[in-house]
Design an enzyme around this catalytic site. Structure first.
Site, PDB file in Angstrom:
ATOM      1  N   ASP B 326      -8.939   7.201 -11.459  1.00 59.64           N
ATOM      2  CA  ASP B 326      -7.741   6.390 -11.235  1.00 59.64           C
ATOM      3  C   ASP B 326      -8.156   4.919 -11.219  1.00 59.64           C
ATOM      4  O   ASP B 326      -8.755   4.440 -10.257  1.00 59.64           O
ATOM      5  CB  ASP B 326      -7.105   6.804  -9.902  1.00 59.64           C
ATOM      6  CG  ASP B 326      -5.881   5.961  -9.547  1.00 59.64           C
ATOM      7  OD1 ASP B 326      -5.686   4.889 -10.162  1.00 59.64           O
ATOM      8  OD2 ASP B 326      -5.131   6.376  -8.646  1.00 59.64           O
ATOM      9  N   LYS B 357      -0.648  -1.836 -12.923  1.00 60.14           N
ATOM     10  CA  LYS B 357      -0.933  -3.168 -12.369  1.00 60.14           C
ATOM     11  C   LYS B 357      -1.274  -4.215 -13.434  1.00 60.14           C
ATOM     12  O   LYS B 357      -0.396  -4.635 -14.165  1.00 60.14           O
ATOM     13  CB  LYS B 357      -2.054  -3.059 -11.331  1.00 60.14           C
ATOM     14  CG  LYS B 357      -1.589  -2.344 -10.028  1.00 60.14           C
ATOM     15  CD  LYS B 357      -2.628  -2.492  -8.953  1.00 60.14           C
ATOM     16  CE  LYS B 357      -2.265  -1.789  -7.671  1.00 60.14           C
ATOM     17  NZ  LYS B 357      -1.616  -2.639  -6.713  1.00 60.14           N
TER      18      LYS B 357
END
Lengths: 500, 500
Positions: B326, B357
C-alpha cells in the site's frame, strides 16, 4: 508571449463554442414542449455499427492494461452535446443511459463550460484540499448554496464524500456509531472496547448489522457489498457479513391495476422485515440500520408504493434502527422530484439520505443525532472534492432556471405512455412498463432478447442500459425533452418491428 | 459579446498570474541548492495566532453543517503558492504536511494552471465518464503516459479508482477473486456458490482473510478498516472481520546503530506472520493476501528494513498469499524514489501496489494474474477521474524536468541531519529522528508536548502533521528544497528553545 498565446487560444476556443449557446435549431414534433435544449444536435447520426473500427482498435490497446469486457465503445466527449454522445468512429447516439445515470444536464452544457473558464475557479481545480482539516474559505457557503439548498426534509447536515460507495460506507459507520452511543448512554467507551477494537474483535468492533433488501444495490466495497444483492457476479468470492436480507416487494404493473395484490405483497415483505429484526437481535447481531433504494435500480427497476416506505420508516423507528435511503441513482431529479423519496409525502422521510452520480460527487445528509460525536471517526484525506461542487451549484441553477423537474415530469409521462403503447403492440417481446419521471423501465421476454434489442437500438443511434435479468432502464439527462422521447419511440418501434 | 467578455477576463487573469512563472526571487542560504522553486513566497508571514478570527467565524458557520473538530483553519487557496499555504486571516505558513501528504508539487503550480487554461482539456473536466464502459478516446494513451510510465517493476496493468480507500477495497477484491479462482482451478462456480453469495453466506462469500499489521493504516471503509490498526477511535463501534493482525517491527533508531537488535525484532515479527498464516488456515479463514505499507505512516512513521520486506514477500509467495504493498502515502516521490518499495531493490516487489494522494486519484497496479477474470467484478460508476489524470501527467513532467526526486533526496538528507542535531540539542523533548527522503519523522516525549510544539510552530508559520501517539511527521511537497529545510529548522529550533 506565452500568456497572450494561451489567451488567444482560449478566445478561439470560445468562438468555436459559440454554437453551444447559439444554435438555431427549434425542434417541432407532435408533442414538443416549447422549452428546448439549446445546445443539442438534431438527431442521431450513425456511420458504422458499434463498436466501430476505431473503438475496436482502442479496445485492443486498453486490453493490454485492463479488463475491457464491460466497455461499450470509446467516446469523443469533445464533440458530444446535450443528449447526444459521439463515439470515436463518428457515430452520434441519443444517450438514454448517461454514464450510468450520472450526467445531470447533458454533455458539454454551456453553463458548465463557463465554470471552467471562470478564472476565479482555477485554484479550486488545481489545489484539492483535505476538506476535513483545511477547507477553503468558501466551503460553508458553497455547500449551503449547492447541497443544502436541496437538503431532504428534516436535514440540515451533510457530509461530502468522493463517490457513492464511500458515501454509503461512511453513512453505515455513522449509523453504527450512533447506535452504540445510544446503547452506551452517558458512559465513555471501556478500555476493553478500545483494546478489542484494535484487533477487530467485540465488544470494540461489535456484531451490529445493516438490514438490506434482495435486489438492492448500494455499492461494491466490502461494507456496501454486504448490503448489495443484485447479481451474484458482484458478490461471488468476496467475504461478507452475516447481515439480514429482506425480500423487496415484487409488484405487478401498472401499479394502479393491481392495488390489492401489490398491497398484500408489500405487507408480506414488511412482516418479514420485522421478523428479521427480531431474529438478528436474538442472534446477537442487532440491526442498527435499514438501507433501501426508493426504486431498486441495478436490481431491475423495482418499485414500491409510498405506503410501503412510510410503513417501513415506522418499523425502523419502532425498533430503534436508523432509516437510510440510498438515493445515489434516484436522486438529482430523474423521477420528476429532486429526491425520489419526496414522492412519499413525508416530513421525516429518513435519518440518512446518501447521494452521488447526478450530484457529481458523493455524500450523505443526516439528522443531527447521526453526526459522529468526535472528529476523525468519519474522515478520510479528501472528504469530497470542491471542484465538483462548483459544477453542482451550476447544475442546480440550470435545473431551477429551466424548470427541468417539470420538464422531466412531462417527458416522463410521454415516455411511459409510449412504453405502454409499445408493450401493447409487442406483447410477446415487452411487458411491465413502469416508471416515475423519466426514471422508467420495461422488461423484455428474456435476457437474450433484451440484449439483442439494446444492441440493435444502439446501431440505430439510441444508447440504453440494462438492469436486473431482462430489464431495459431509461436514465436520460434532465434535458431529455418530449422531442427526444418521440425520437426514441420511433427508433425503438423500428427495432421492435424488425425483431424476429 | 459574452464570449469576448470571458476571454478578456481570462486574459486579465493570466496577466495577474504572470508572477507565478516570472518571480524574481533567488533564495540564498548557507546550504541552498541551485535549483529553485520559481513560484514560491520568500518565507512565512504571520498576522494572527491560528486559527485567526475569520477562521473561527467560518468554523462556527460550518459547525451548523458538519463536525468541525478536526479542522485546523480555513484556507485561501487562491493566494497559496509553492510550499506556502495562506489562511483566511492572511497568515502564510510553510506547509510541511501538504493536505495529508497529497499535494505533489506545491500550490498553484504554473504547470497545473496551464492544464486548466488549455481549451482542449475543458471537456475532460465537464463530462465525467463512466470509465469502465465508455472511456474517452485518449484514455489508453493518457494512462500509458501517466500511470504506466511509473509502473512498479513487473507490472503493466493498472486499475484506476477515485480514492485511496476504494483502491484498497478493490485491490482486496481482486486478491479474493484471484485466490478463489486458484482454488477452483478449471471449474466454474457452483450453483451453491452463486446462490449463497446473494445472501452473504459461504461458500459463495468465503471466509477468506487479509493479513495486516498492528499500526498499519489502509483506509476507513469497512474492508479497509478491517486491516487498519493505527488508532482505536478509527475502529471503535464498527463491525469488522476476524482477520489476522501481525506485529510490525518496532525498530530502534538510527537504524544503523541497532542493526543486530532490529534484525532480531524483524525476525520475531516474520515468525509471527507465518504462525498467523498457519493458524488462520486451520481456522478455515485462509489468508488470501498480506497488505503492508513500506513505512507505516498514520501509525507513527514506523520503518522496517529492505531485508524485512524481501523476506515477507517470500513468505507470501511460499504460502500462496498475494503481496499487496500500500503506497497511498509513501508513493509519488516523497522517499526520494517514486515508490518507497524501490528502496528494497527487488525485481518482483509485489503482486499489487495501491496508490492515491500525490497521484491525485486512486488505483492499483497488479500482476497480470490478479486481473479479475470477468467484467463487472471490479467495477463502479466512475472508476477514477480522467481530469485528475491530466494533472498527474503534468506532475510527472515537472518531476522529471526538475529532477525532483534528486532534490527530495538532497532536502531529505538536510532535514534528517537537522533533526539529528535538534534531538541531540533537546534530548528531553525529541528522540527517534528517522526518515527516507523528506518522508521524515521525530518523536516528542509525550503527546501533550508533541501537540504543544506543533501549535507553537504553526503560530510561527510552520504547518506540521502528527501521527502515532507522539510523532511529528514531515510530508512536504516535492518542491521542498534545502532552503526550506533551513527555514524550518531555524523556526523549529526557536520553538524548542522557548519550550518549557
Amino acid at each position: 508571449m506565452a500568456t497572450s498565446l494561451i489567451s488567444r487560444q482560449l478566445a478561439f476556443s470560445l468562438q468555436k463554442n459559440v454554437w453551444l449557446s447559439a444554435s438555431g435549431y427549434r425542434y417541432v414534433s407532435k408533442a414538443a414542449a416549447k422549452t428546448q435544449v439549446e445546445f443539442d444536435y438534431d438527431g442521431p447520426s450513425m456511420t458504422t455499427t458499434v463498436p466501430g473500427p476505431r473503438s475496436q482498435e482502442l479496445m485492443k490497446q486498453l486490453g493490454q492494461i485492463q479488463n475491457t469486457g464491460a466497455i461499450n465503445f470509446f467516446c469523443n466527449y469533445e464533440e458530444s452535446k446535450g443528449n447526444y454522445l459521439v463515439d470515436v468512429d463518428g457515430n452520434r447516439m441519443l444517450d438514454i443511459y448517461t454514464q450510468i445515470s450520472s450526467i445531470p444536464i447533458g454533455y458539454n452544457h454551456p453553463a458548465l463550460l463557463k465554470v471552467m473558464t471562470n478564472p476565479n475557479n482555477l485554484s479550486t481545480f488545481v489545489n484539492r484540499p483535505a476538506l476535513g482539516i483545511l477547507p477553503p474559505e468558501n466551503f460553508p457557503d458553497k455547500i449551503t448554496e449547492s447541497l443544502l439548498s436541496v437538503a431532504p426534509s428534516g436535514m440540515t447536515r451533510v457530509q461530502t464524500m468522493s463517490c457513492g460507495a464511500c458515501s454509503n460506507e461512511n453513512a453505515y459507520k455513522a449509523i453504527f456509531i450512533w447506535y452504540r452511543n445510544k446503547e452506551r448512554g452517558p458512559n465513555t467507551p471501556t478500555n476493553e472496547e478500545l483494546n478489542t477494537s484494535m484487533i477487530n474483535q467485540a465488544p470494540g468492533c461489535p456484531e451490529l448489522s445493516i438490514l438490506s433488501f434482495m435486489g438492492g444495490f448500494h455499492g461494491r466495497t466490502l461494507g456496501c457489498l454486504a448490503t448489495t444483492h443484485s447479481k451474484a457476479i458482484h458478490k461471488l468470492d468476496i467475504p461478507s457479513f452475516d447481515w439480514p436480507v429482506a425480500p423487496f416487494p415484487r409488484l405487478q404493473y401498472p401499479l394502479d391495476e393491481f392495488t390489492r395484490e401489490n398491497a398484500e405483497e408489500e405487507a408480506r415483505c414488511l412482516e418479514e422485515v420485522e421478523d428479521l429484526i427480531v431474529k438478528w437481535r436474538q442472534k446477537g447481531k442487532p440491526v442498527a440500520g435499514i438501507v433501501i433504494e426508493p426504486i431498486q435500480a441495478e436490481g431491475g427497476d423495482n418499485h414500491a408504493s409510498p405506503d410501503f416506505f412510510r410503513r417501513l420508516r415506522n418499523i425502523a423507528r419502532k425498533h430503534g434502527c436508523a432509516f437510510h435511503v440510498d438515493e445515489v441513482q434516484t436522486g438529482g431529479g430523474g423521477t420528476g422530484k429532486f429526491w425520489a423519496h419526496e414522492h412519499w409525502g413525508m416530513d421525516d422521510p429518513a435519518d440518512v439520505v446518501s447521494f452521488s452520480k447526478k450530484l457529481l460527487s458523493g455524500g450523505y445528509y443526516h439528522k443531527d443525532e447521526l453526526q459522529a460525536d468526535k472528529p476523525y471517526r468519519i474522515f478520510n484525506t479528501w472528504m469530497g472534492d470542491p471542484s465538483k461542487n462548483l459544477f453542482l451549484s451550476e447544475v442546480l441553477n440550470v435545473i431551477r432556471r429551466e424548470n427541468l423537474l417539470e420538464e422531466v415530469t412531462r417527458s416522463g409521462k410521454a415516455l411511459l405512455n409510449g412504453l405502454y403503447e409499445l408493450q401493447a403492440q409487442y406483447p410477446s417481446i415487452l411487458s411491465r412498463a413502469r416508471g416515475q419521471g423519466t426514471f422508467c423501465a420495461i422488461d423484455a421476454c428474456d435476457d437474450a432478447t433484451r440484449d439483442r434489442i439494446m444492441l440493435k437500438a444502439r446501431d440505430k443511434g439510441v444508447l440504453l442500459g440494462g438492469c436486473g435479468d431482462r430489464t431495459i432502464r431509461f436514465r436520460p439527462a434532465l434535458v431529455f425533452k418530449e422531442y427526444h422521447v418521440n425520437l426514441f419511440l420511433n427508433i425503438f418501434n423500428d427495432v421492435l418491428a424488425q425483431h424476429k
